[in-house]
Design an enzyme around this catalytic site. Structure first.
Site, PDB file in Angstrom:
ATOM      1  N   HIS A  76      -6.594  -5.884  -0.494  1.00  0.00           N
ATOM      2  CA  HIS A  76      -7.281  -6.205   0.753  1.00  0.00           C
ATOM      3  C   HIS A  76      -6.634  -7.443   1.339  1.00  0.00           C
ATOM      4  O   HIS A  76      -6.234  -8.344   0.602  1.00  0.00           O
ATOM      5  CB  HIS A  76      -8.771  -6.506   0.489  1.00  0.00           C
ATOM      6  N   ARG A 123       0.827  -1.212   0.000  1.00  0.00           N
ATOM      7  CA  ARG A 123       0.000   0.000   0.000  1.00  0.00           C
ATOM      8  C   ARG A 123       0.858   1.258   0.000  1.00  0.00           C
ATOM      9  O   ARG A 123       0.513   2.251  -0.636  1.00  0.00           O
ATOM     10  CB  ARG A 123      -0.936  -0.023   1.215  1.00  0.00           C
TER      11      ARG A 123
END
Ligand code: DAT
Ligand code: MG
Length: 165
Positions: free
Chosen positions: A124, A107
């Site tokens: 995710h 991320r």
């Protein structure tokens, strides 16, 4: 402890051609991939996946994002399996807010916050065993996973379904 965890490459990850990079990063964990598929996410699936966030002010934008409203309308869903799978994948994934995530995490390296405030954080990953079980059962049928993770039952399918002509 042997665990399983759901990993999604979100629509921004696919749009930016990050699939290979993300899979390479995840392979550092030496975990096994035991299920994988490309999914066009319905509103129902999106809302169920993020149901614990339904009262948050960003919920509607989050649902649009995971459905691919702003990008390609697809996600890649996978199950990773092995020793401490949940923590190993979460450590690589990085913090929820991509601007706060460690710079070398997935991320941190690839995520962004849009001008609308949507966290486009590329991937995710489940956060605990209960969440992993709920999410894996939501995204995959038993026969789509090559390891028997959870108990199953046999039912007679009376519903119409599409098969190859
Ligand atoms: P995580 O994805 O790290 O498990 P979460 O489950 O709390 O984090 O939230 C799910 C997603 O919702 C997250 O990936 C991005 C979005 N999100 C969370 N907090 C947000 C915020 N304050 N503003 C905008 N989007 C947010
Ligand atoms: Mg979460």
């Amino acid at each position: 402890m042997i665990q399983q965890t759901l990993v999604l490459i979100k629509p921004d990850g696919l749009k930016k051609s990050l699939t290979g990079n993300i899979l390479t990063r995840l392979s550092e964990t030496k975990l096994d991939i035991i299920a994988a598929k490309i999914v066009k996410v319905s509103k129902e699936l999106a809302e169920e996946h993020y149901r614990q966030l339904k009262d948050k002010p960003f919920f509607n934008e989050l649902i649009k994002y995971i459905m691919g409203y702003y990008h390609k309308q697809k996600v890649m869903a996978m199950v990773y399996w092995g020793e401490d799978a949940i923590k190993k994948v979460r450590d690589l994934t990085g913090a929820t807010n991509p601007e706060e995530a460690d710079a070398v995490s997935i991320r941190g390296a690839y995520g962004r916050i849009t001008t609308k405030g949507v966290y486009e954080n590329v991937v995710h990953a489940s956060t605990n065993e209960a969440e992993a079980e709920r999410e894996i059962k939501l995204w995959f049928k038993p026969d789509e996973i090559i390891v028997g993770l959870y108990p199953v039952k046999i039912i007679k399918d009376t519903q119409e379904k599409r098969v190859w002509a």
